[in-house]
Scaffold this motif. Structure first.
Motif, PDB file in Angstrom:
ATOM      1  N   THR A  19       1.034  -1.162   0.035  1.00 45.66           N
ATOM      2  CA  THR A  19       0.014   0.123   0.021  1.00 45.66           C
ATOM      3  C   THR A  19       0.566   1.079  -0.336  1.00 45.66           C
ATOM      4  O   THR A  19       1.472   1.488  -0.013  1.00 45.66           O
ATOM      5  N   VAL A  20       0.495   2.168  -0.328  1.00 46.10           N
ATOM      6  CA  VAL A  20       1.109   3.662  -0.315  1.00 46.10           C
ATOM      7  C   VAL A  20       1.534   3.801   1.015  1.00 46.10           C
ATOM      8  O   VAL A  20       2.858   4.237   1.416  1.00 46.10           O
ATOM      9  N   MET A  47      -0.038  -3.888   8.770  1.00 48.80           N
ATOM     10  CA  MET A  47      -0.168  -3.055   7.836  1.00 48.80           C
ATOM     11  C   MET A  47      -1.139  -3.682   6.819  1.00 48.80           C
ATOM     12  O   MET A  47      -1.687  -2.481   6.153  1.00 48.80           O
ATOM     13  N   GLU A  73      -8.680  12.563   1.470  1.00 48.40           N
ATOM     14  CA  GLU A  73      -8.706  11.671   2.514  1.00 48.40           C
ATOM     15  C   GLU A  73      -7.147  11.750   3.401  1.00 48.40           C
ATOM     16  O   GLU A  73      -7.781  11.848   4.648  1.00 48.40           O
ATOM     17  N   LEU A  74      -6.458  11.713   2.484  1.00 49.11           N
ATOM     18  CA  LEU A  74      -4.670  11.854   2.970  1.00 49.11           C
ATOM     19  C   LEU A  74      -5.150  13.353   3.887  1.00 49.11           C
ATOM     20  O   LEU A  74      -4.863  13.936   5.484  1.00 49.11           O
ATOM     21  N   PHE A  90       2.569  11.884   6.884  1.00 43.22           N
ATOM     22  CA  PHE A  90       1.171  11.522   5.985  1.00 43.22           C
ATOM     23  C   PHE A  90       0.646  11.405   5.121  1.00 43.22           C
ATOM     24  O   PHE A  90      -0.848  11.046   5.250  1.00 43.22           O
ATOM     25  N   LEU A 100       0.773   2.710  14.575  1.00 40.92           N
ATOM     26  CA  LEU A 100       1.837   2.175  14.526  1.00 40.92           C
ATOM     27  C   LEU A 100       2.760   2.449  13.416  1.00 40.92           C
ATOM     28  O   LEU A 100       4.628   2.343  13.824  1.00 40.92           O
ATOM     29  N   HIS A 101       1.987   2.958  12.068  1.00 34.54           N
ATOM     30  CA  HIS A 101       3.205   3.883  11.649  1.00 34.54           C
ATOM     31  C   HIS A 101       3.996   4.998  12.108  1.00 34.54           C
ATOM     32  O   HIS A 101       5.307   4.618  11.761  1.00 34.54           O
ATOM     33  N   ALA A 106      -6.860  13.380   6.757  1.00 36.31           N
ATOM     34  CA  ALA A 106      -6.695  12.595   7.939  1.00 36.31           C
ATOM     35  C   ALA A 106      -5.454  13.320   8.569  1.00 36.31           C
ATOM     36  O   ALA A 106      -5.395  13.178  10.049  1.00 36.31           O
ATOM     37  N   LYS A 109      -1.602   8.539   6.978  1.00 40.47           N
ATOM     38  CA  LYS A 109      -2.582   8.799   7.701  1.00 40.47           C
ATOM     39  C   LYS A 109      -2.297   9.154   9.297  1.00 40.47           C
ATOM     40  O   LYS A 109      -3.494   8.338   9.758  1.00 40.47           O
ATOM     41  N   TYR A 110      -1.282   9.639   9.654  1.00 41.12           N
ATOM     42  CA  TYR A 110      -1.173   9.624  11.253  1.00 41.12           C
ATOM     43  C   TYR A 110      -1.741   8.736  12.049  1.00 41.12           C
ATOM     44  O   TYR A 110      -1.826   8.738  12.935  1.00 41.12           O
ATOM     45  N   ILE A 167      -4.828  -1.410   6.181  1.00 42.68           N
ATOM     46  CA  ILE A 167      -5.679  -0.097   5.799  1.00 42.68           C
ATOM     47  C   ILE A 167      -5.526   0.028   4.043  1.00 42.68           C
ATOM     48  O   ILE A 167      -4.757  -1.421   3.561  1.00 42.68           O
ATOM     49  N   PRO A 168      -6.234   0.144   3.410  1.00 40.05           N
ATOM     50  CA  PRO A 168      -6.893  -0.207   2.368  1.00 40.05           C
ATOM     51  C   PRO A 168      -6.407   0.548   1.446  1.00 40.05           C
ATOM     52  O   PRO A 168      -5.046   0.542   1.768  1.00 40.05           O
ATOM     53  N   ALA A 169      -5.872  -0.326  -0.034  1.00 39.03           N
ATOM     54  CA  ALA A 169      -5.083   0.481  -0.700  1.00 39.03           C
ATOM     55  C   ALA A 169      -4.187   1.652  -1.688  1.00 39.03           C
ATOM     56  O   ALA A 169      -3.501   1.691  -1.167  1.00 39.03           O
ATOM     57  N   THR A 170      -5.574   2.310  -1.723  1.00 37.08           N
ATOM     58  CA  THR A 170      -5.466   3.780  -2.375  1.00 37.08           C
ATOM     59  C   THR A 170      -6.305   4.699  -1.321  1.00 37.08           C
ATOM     60  O   THR A 170      -7.701   4.034  -1.197  1.00 37.08           O
ATOM     61  N   TRP A 171      -6.023   6.143  -0.964  1.00 38.56           N
ATOM     62  CA  TRP A 171      -6.351   7.017  -0.227  1.00 38.56           C
ATOM     63  C   TRP A 171      -6.263   8.289  -2.184  1.00 38.56           C
ATOM     64  O   TRP A 171      -5.577   8.721  -2.376  1.00 38.56           O
ATOM     65  N   LEU A 188      -6.555  12.520  -2.397  1.00 30.00           N
ATOM     66  CA  LEU A 188      -5.989  13.559  -1.540  1.00 30.00           C
ATOM     67  C   LEU A 188      -6.492  13.942  -0.716  1.00 30.00           C
ATOM     68  O   LEU A 188      -6.116  14.023   0.913  1.00 30.00           O
TER      69      LEU A 188
END
Lengths: 184, 481
Positions: free
Chosen positions: A75-76, B1, B12-13, A146, A153-154, B16, A149-150, B4-8, B10
């Motif tokens: 994932t990203v 880990m 959504e980011l 960033f 764990l990361h 966050a 998403k804060y 967490i979903p695959a992509t978001w 901008l």
């Protein structure tokens, strides 16, 4: 006040000169060698000041990051944390674990007890190179935070590896070996 | 880990960021402050080096108590006692002046009596007047004099070889010759009982060393067959691996002779090269003193390299290697002891030449009497009670060990030393075989090493045997009671 001195007449190297109460020229690592051009025995002192190396360094980080991103099931967030962790581990090993001059021997072991970080710029503090090398892991941490998403764990993982790269860079830790780890 | 979903996107980011936990924001603000302070408000500086004032320096110098250059040693220290026990004056000839007393010399390797020869001394002095003492350089760097070339020539002729190369130190000869040919990845088959200089040569070569039991040809053949099998598995590697067989002509640690005919047979059968170290067999074995090859009547050409010291029979200093021209020439640039040591002092080279001349002229007398003397001493010493004699009868090197060793090396050494001291009071000088015990490979049992000279007369031989018997009896009786 600091400025770059004019290049050395024989070898073209620029060495830092401090202007203060008294001017200190730091030519102590330049030895006369008969028959050859005089040069620094220890390339670690100066190689990070060479042209284009900062850009190369940043490019390597991003190419590596793109490689991680291109793995299908990463994932990203995972790719960014992975970039950060791997970068920080490699930086820690190269700068803060490796001692002496790994590739060159003419310095005859003078720098044997010093880590690479301590040798950079002849052990001067807060030089541009050192500021740059301190900023990069912090910026990487921001990016990783960033893009993950804060996530707590990361955050923990990224902050831990960041700590490993910030603490040894403090001037107070120059030449300090906690618990005698890696002392000899 | 992976939770967490695959992509978001901008949005959504950014969302966050707004929802980021407080601790994270505090941490990031601290980091940002750090960067700002670092980049804009930190001046570069060099760490202070402690600079001492003259006063502090003086104080430190004042405080410093130098350790003595030579540490204080109590007079009872064993090494000191050993050093002072035997003070030798004069030349170590057939008779030796130990502590002001003349003793028959059975300790130094002066097999042919060359160390006391008058003509050799005259030759050496003549050369000294011409060239001075040292040669002042290695052979390849202004250190070659005509006497060196003459000696090399004479040695080659004497040994019936194409060429000989002269080294300036006997120990360095074989220790340089082995690593000149055998490199990392090569294989050396070596007898376990070889002397210390060979061992050092083996180490310096960085090759695989395979030791076979002393003079055990079956064991050697087993190792060679093993190697052959391994080579078949990887013929590409085998093609570039050199194989050597290293043996001593006359083993100084054992006093016996290598089974050369069998070695040569194995050499041709398994395609190895033989290096023979003849420091103690050169000028000793064979009808004319040409060493172990002449002893077994094997042509020198069968041996790839012969190395010998000139410090024993010849009574000079240095050593030489001889063999085929293309083999020996390799050492002129690769023999480290040859390239990087000052050459043999010219006077010692001419002394060695003269000794060779004597050996050639009197070969009938010298070597026959040496052999006879060795056999006589051997017969006599065999009868010494409580002792075990090592070595073959014709070898002028004998090792006298305790018949019933006590198991403790130090104790045995002390007993043998007592015997040596006792023999010395009776007028015969002998010595223990000494080793660097921690470094020696296959350390032999402690022994008294006896060197026989060809100059000994029958009465002297009898005297030696009688004295040894008497001394052994005295010491061993004393020990058992």
């Amino acid at each position: 006040m600091r400025y770059k001195s004019p290049p050395c007449e024989t070898c073209g190297n620029r060495e830092m000169i401090l202007l203060g109460k008294d001017t200190v020229t730091r030519f102590e690592n330049f030895k006369m060698q008969v028959g050859v051009t005089s040069s620094d025995d220890n390339p670690t002192h100066s190689y990070l000041n060479s042209r284009g190396i900062w850009l190369t360094y940043i490019l390597i980080i991003f190419v590596a990051h793109l490689l991680f991103l291109s793995v299908p099931f990463f994932t990203v967030a995972f790719a960014w944390t992975l970039t950060n962790v791997i970068h920080n581990l490699i930086m820690f090993i190269i700068l803060h674990v490796t001692k002496g001059t790994p590739w060159e021997t003419p310095d005859q072991g003078i720098a044997r007890t010093q880590t690479q970080w301590e040798q950079i710029d002849n052990g001067m503090q807060f030089t541009p190179t050192k500021k740059f090398l301190t900023t990069v892991p912090i910026v990487l941490f921001f990016l990783a935070s960033f893009y993950s998403k804060y996530d707590p764990l990361h955050f923990m993982i990224n902050a831990l590896v960041l700590g490993f790269n910030l603490v040894p860079k403090l001037p107070q830790f120059h030449g300090v070996r906690l618990f005698n780890i890696n002392k000899w | 880990m992976a939770v967490i979903p695959a992509t978001w996107d901008l949005y959504e980011l950014l969302q966050a960021v707004v929802q980021a936990p407080t601790y994270h924001i505090v941490f990031e603000i601290l980091l940002i402050l750090w960067i700002i302070k670092l980049i804009f408000f930190s001046k570069s500086y060099a760490l202070e080096k402690t600079v001492l004032t003259t006063k502090e320096k003086d104080e430190l110098i004042e405080e410093w108590q130098p350790e003595p250059l030579v540490p204080d040693i109590p007079d009872t220290h064993p090494v000191l006692q050993a050093l002072e026990r035997n003070i030798i004056t004069g030349r170590p000839d057939k008779y030796l002046n130990v502590n002001g007393r003349s003793c028959l010399n059975m300790a130094t390797m002066n097999f042919l009596g060359m160390a006391g020869d008058q003509t050799i001394e005259t030759e050496a002095i003549k050369c000294l007047r011409k060239y001075g003492v040292g040669s002042c350089g290695p052979r390849g760097f202004y250190g070659t004099m005509d006497v060196h070339l003459v000696l090399e020539d004479n040695l080659a002729k004497f040994m019936n070889c194409e060429e000989a190369i002269l080294y300036s130190y006997g120990f360095a000869t074989i220790a340089s010759a082995i690593p000149a040919y055998s490199k990392r990845g090569d294989i050396i088959f070596c007898d376990e009982g070889v002397c210390f200089s060979i061992q050092k040569g083996l180490v310096a070569s960085r090759s695989f060393i395979k030791f076979f039991k002393h003079n055990d040809m079956e064991h050697l053949e087993r190792l060679l067959i093993e190697q052959q099998k391994e080579d078949k598995k990887n013929p590409k590697k085998a093609k570039v691996t050199r194989r050597f067989l290293v043996a001593e002509g006359l083993y100084i640690k054992h006093g016996d002779i290598c089974p050369l005919p069998k070695l040569v047979e194995l050499k041709w059968k398994y395609k190895v090269r033989i290096f023979l170290e003849e420091s103690f067999s050169f000028g000793v074995l064979g009808k004319c003193g040409r060493g172990v090859t002449e002893h077994f009547d094997i042509p020198v050409d069968e041996i790839d390299l012969i190395a010998a010291s000139l410090e024993n029979s010849v009574g000079s200093t240095g050593g030489f290697c001889c063999g085929k021209k293309y083999v020996i020439d390799h050492q002129r640039l690769s023999g480290l002891g040859y390239c990087f040591s000052a050459s043999l002092p010219p006077m010692l080279a001419s002394a060695a030449t003269q000794a060779l001349t004597i050996m050639e002229a009197n070969s009938a007398v010298l070597f026959t009497s040496l052999r006879e003397n060795a056999e006589k001493i051997h017969d006599g010493l065999l009868q010494v009670e409580g002792m075990k004699l090592m070595g073959v009868p014709i070898s002028p090197l004998k090792h006298l060990q305790l018949g019933e060793p006590g198991g403790d090396r130090d104790m045995d050494t002390r007993t043998l030393q007592k015997i040596v001291d006792e023999v010395q009071t009776l007028g015969v000088a002998m010595t223990l075989a000494r080793y660097l015990e921690k470094e020696e490979h296959c350390l032999p049992q402690p022994s008294i090493r006896i060197a026989v000279s060809c100059k000994l007369t029958d009465t002297e031989i009898k005297n030696v045997i009688e004295c040894t018997k008497k001394a052994c009896q005295t010491v061993l009786n004393e020990n058992s009671s």
